[in-house]
Write a protein that holds these residues in place. Structure first.
Motif, PDB file in Angstrom:
ATOM      1  N   GLU A  11       0.810  -1.221   0.000  1.00 24.10           N
ATOM      2  CA  GLU A  11       0.000   0.000   0.000  1.00 24.10           C
ATOM      3  C   GLU A  11       0.839   1.265   0.000  1.00 24.10           C
ATOM      4  O   GLU A  11       0.506   2.236  -0.674  1.00 24.10           O
ATOM      5  N   CYS A  12       1.908   1.291   0.784  1.00 22.33           N
ATOM      6  CA  CYS A  12       2.656   2.539   0.948  1.00 22.33           C
ATOM      7  C   CYS A  12       3.752   2.674  -0.089  1.00 22.33           C
ATOM      8  O   CYS A  12       4.458   3.677  -0.124  1.00 22.33           O
ATOM      9  N   ALA A  16       7.726   2.257   1.588  1.00 19.84           N
ATOM     10  CA  ALA A  16       8.270   3.229   2.541  1.00 19.84           C
ATOM     11  C   ALA A  16       8.419   2.654   3.955  1.00 19.84           C
ATOM     12  O   ALA A  16       8.727   3.382   4.877  1.00 19.84           O
ATOM     13  N   ALA A  33       6.028   1.657   5.787  1.00 20.42           N
ATOM     14  CA  ALA A  33       5.039   2.451   6.513  1.00 20.42           C
ATOM     15  C   ALA A  33       3.684   1.773   6.608  1.00 20.42           C
ATOM     16  O   ALA A  33       2.734   2.402   7.029  1.00 20.42           O
ATOM     17  N   CYS A  34       3.575   0.488   6.190  1.00 17.98           N
ATOM     18  CA  CYS A  34       2.213  -0.053   6.216  1.00 17.98           C
ATOM     19  C   CYS A  34       2.104  -1.549   6.553  1.00 17.98           C
ATOM     20  O   CYS A  34       1.072  -1.981   6.986  1.00 17.98           O
ATOM     21  N   SER A  35       3.118  -2.341   6.330  1.00 17.37           N
ATOM     22  CA  SER A  35       3.097  -3.785   6.632  1.00 17.37           C
ATOM     23  C   SER A  35       2.187  -4.613   5.724  1.00 17.37           C
ATOM     24  O   SER A  35       1.753  -5.683   6.110  1.00 17.37           O
ATOM     25  N   THR A  36       1.901  -4.127   4.506  1.00 11.99           N
ATOM     26  CA  THR A  36       1.098  -4.945   3.590  1.00 11.99           C
ATOM     27  C   THR A  36       1.938  -5.602   2.490  1.00 11.99           C
ATOM     28  O   THR A  36       1.440  -5.933   1.421  1.00 11.99           O
ATOM     29  N   MET A  88      12.955  -0.359  12.941  1.00 14.43           N
ATOM     30  CA  MET A  88      11.835   0.335  12.288  1.00 14.43           C
ATOM     31  C   MET A  88      10.871  -0.678  11.661  1.00 14.43           C
ATOM     32  O   MET A  88       9.655  -0.546  11.747  1.00 14.43           O
ATOM     33  N   MET A 139       6.778  -1.824  12.396  1.00 14.87           N
ATOM     34  CA  MET A 139       5.711  -1.992  11.404  1.00 14.87           C
ATOM     35  C   MET A 139       5.137  -3.410  11.450  1.00 14.87           C
ATOM     36  O   MET A 139       3.942  -3.621  11.222  1.00 14.87           O
ATOM     37  N   LEU A 147       0.808   7.700   6.095  1.00 17.11           N
ATOM     38  CA  LEU A 147       1.678   6.558   5.777  1.00 17.11           C
ATOM     39  C   LEU A 147       3.161   6.914   5.725  1.00 17.11           C
ATOM     40  O   LEU A 147       4.002   6.160   6.175  1.00 17.11           O
ATOM     41  N   LYS A 178       8.899  10.711   4.208  1.00 20.44           N
ATOM     42  CA  LYS A 178       9.502  10.212   2.970  1.00 20.44           C
ATOM     43  C   LYS A 178       9.607  11.328   1.939  1.00 20.44           C
ATOM     44  O   LYS A 178       8.801  12.241   1.903  1.00 20.44           O
TER      45      LYS A 178
END
Lengths: 106, 348
Positions: free
Chosen positions: A39-40, A43, A45-48, A67, A71, B48, B52
């Protein structure tokens, strides 16, 4: 080219070739491998883009960064061999890598 | 029932494209209200990947996602946009010629001449945790958000997670709950260190329980949870008796209510629009940014900005049907500069 094999929850095996310097997630998206959403967009930033690393490869792939661990808290059906595929760089040393995709990403 | 809020335009989604739409509408004298399910503006950029980098905004070689959002907020300030955050638009209904009713999940209603859907990848909604059989308890005794703290007074509450939401609610509910357990899969927390310290203090004072592990199954009846089975990191299995569970596993994007607004969606997730004004099959409803589809569509922020500009030109005719629109540039138009609150440039 580095051969990476994705195996989904159904057991379907999808071997694809990754480019050195890209990520395992990017390799999956580029080849249309289902089961990775990202999804992200990579980055962390989302864990998908969650995958399970085959036991034989865990040591070579190495552990998640702090980091990434943060996540992974949000990942579905976490296991000790869980990683986010956007954080795994494709290297020559990973030629033959096997990863499994989870039942779902979110 | 309260009177609906009357406005020219309701923008659904306060991401970068929704924000810039305020600018393009504002230049043409149209007032906008923005509704977003997040508690902040900026959409994906803010939620999100705020830190960045973005390299492909024309004229801005480099910015961060949050930097872009902050700059857009600054840019649209002269038009005094009204934000309605933490609310999800549930229904959009055509109630007359060029008149729409927009209703949120908080019961707020708008009446507008134009609706702009700038909902990106959909709405951010809480992730369901990987506990089998959790569905029957949802919104009955398993909650993904706390609306009323008092509802938990005296209850045995189990909070799951290690981020800011989990820790904040642990701190807030500890004095209210009859008994509170915080369950997290590991001993590190991604929440702010200050919250972690406060939580550890509560634990050390014996005011809360802290368990490292994962919930593996639930038991209860008729939607009322009774206990959770927990497997700890060292492999032991035990039960936690509880009346309510609050899992905080972050957010994921789901299309959400947009799916039920009567559009023939492309690939079940995108709203088809024309490329003259990015208008949907319902005249007066526009869709801009990542949520729309047309031949050649690129999901880029810059494409969304362009779509916002063309949308505003067409929207003008719905808001001011009797007026003629004169195209102007911000560089040279004194009337546009007046709207922006900048002094007209002095010509030598």
């Amino acid at each position: 080219m580095v051969r990476i094999t994705f195996i989904d929850i159904e057991g379907t095996v999808r071997p694809v070739d990754g480019e050195v310097g890209s990520t395992v997630m990017e390799t999956a998206i580029k080849h249309g491998v289902p089961g990775i959403e990202a999804e992200c967009g990579g980055a962390c930033a989302c864990s998908t883009c969650h995958v399970y690393i085959d036991e034989a490869w865990r040591e070579k792939v190495g552990p998640a960064s702090p980091m990434e661990e943060d996540m992974l808290d949000f990942a579905y059906a976490l296991k000790p061999n869980s990683r986010l595929s956007c954080q795994i760089k494709v290297t020559e040393g990973l030629n033959g890598l096997i990863v499994r995709t989870p039942e779902r990403q979110a | 029932m309260d009177e609906p809020i009357k406005t020219d335009v309701v923008i659904i989604g306060a991401g970068p494209i929704g924000l810039f739409a305020v600018f393009e509408l504002g230049l043409l004298d149209m007032k906008a209200h923005l509704v977003d399910i997040l508690d902040k503006v900026g959409g994906q950029c803010a939620e999100l990947y705020p830190e960045k980098p973005i390299y492909d905004i024309p004229g801005i070689p480099f910015t961060s996602a949050q930097g872009l959002v902050d700059a857009l907020k600054e840019q649209i300030k002269p038009f005094n946009p009204q934000y309605h955050l933490g609310e999800m638009v549930e229904t959009v209904t055509k109630v007359g010629d060029n008149l729409f009713r927009v209703k949120t999940d908080q019961g707020k209603e708008f009446e507008s001449k134009v609706v702009v859907i700038a909902a990106g990848g959909g709405s951010f909604q809480p992730k369901r945790p990987p506990i089998p059989g959790i569905e029957p308890y949802e919104n009955k005794s398993v909650f993904y958000a706390v609306r009323k703290i008092e509802a938990f007074r005296g209850q045995r509450v189990l909070i799951i997670g290690g981020g800011d939401s989990a820790l904040d609610w642990t701190l807030n509910l500890a004095p209210i709950a009859g008994h509170l357990t915080l369950l997290h899969r590991r001993s590190e927390f991604r929440a702010s260190p200050d919250s972690v310290n406060k939580m550890m203090a509560l634990f050390n004072e014996g005011k809360i329980d802290l368990v490292f592990g994962q919930a593996t199954s639930l038991a209860g009846d008729g939607g009322q949870i009774r206990k959770a089975v927990v497997k700890t990191t060292d492999g032991s299995v035990f039960e936690i008796a509880c009346d309510a569970i609050l899992p905080f596993f972050g957010l994921t994007m789901k299309l959400g209510p947009v799916a039920d607004w009567g559009f023939e969606l492309k690939n079940n997730e995108l709203i088809p629009v024309d490329t003259a004004a990015f208008e949907t099959s319902t005249l007066g409803i526009f869709a801009i940014g990542d949520i729309n589809w047309y031949p050649g569509k690129l999901k880029l922020i810059l494409s969304g900005f362009h779509e916002a500009a063309l949308m505003a030109q067409k929207a003008y005719h719905y808001v001011y049907p009797e007026k003629r629109l004169v195209f102007q540039y911000t560089t040279s138009s004194t009337s546009l500069q007046k709207k922006l609150g900048v002094a007209p440039a002095k010509v030598a």
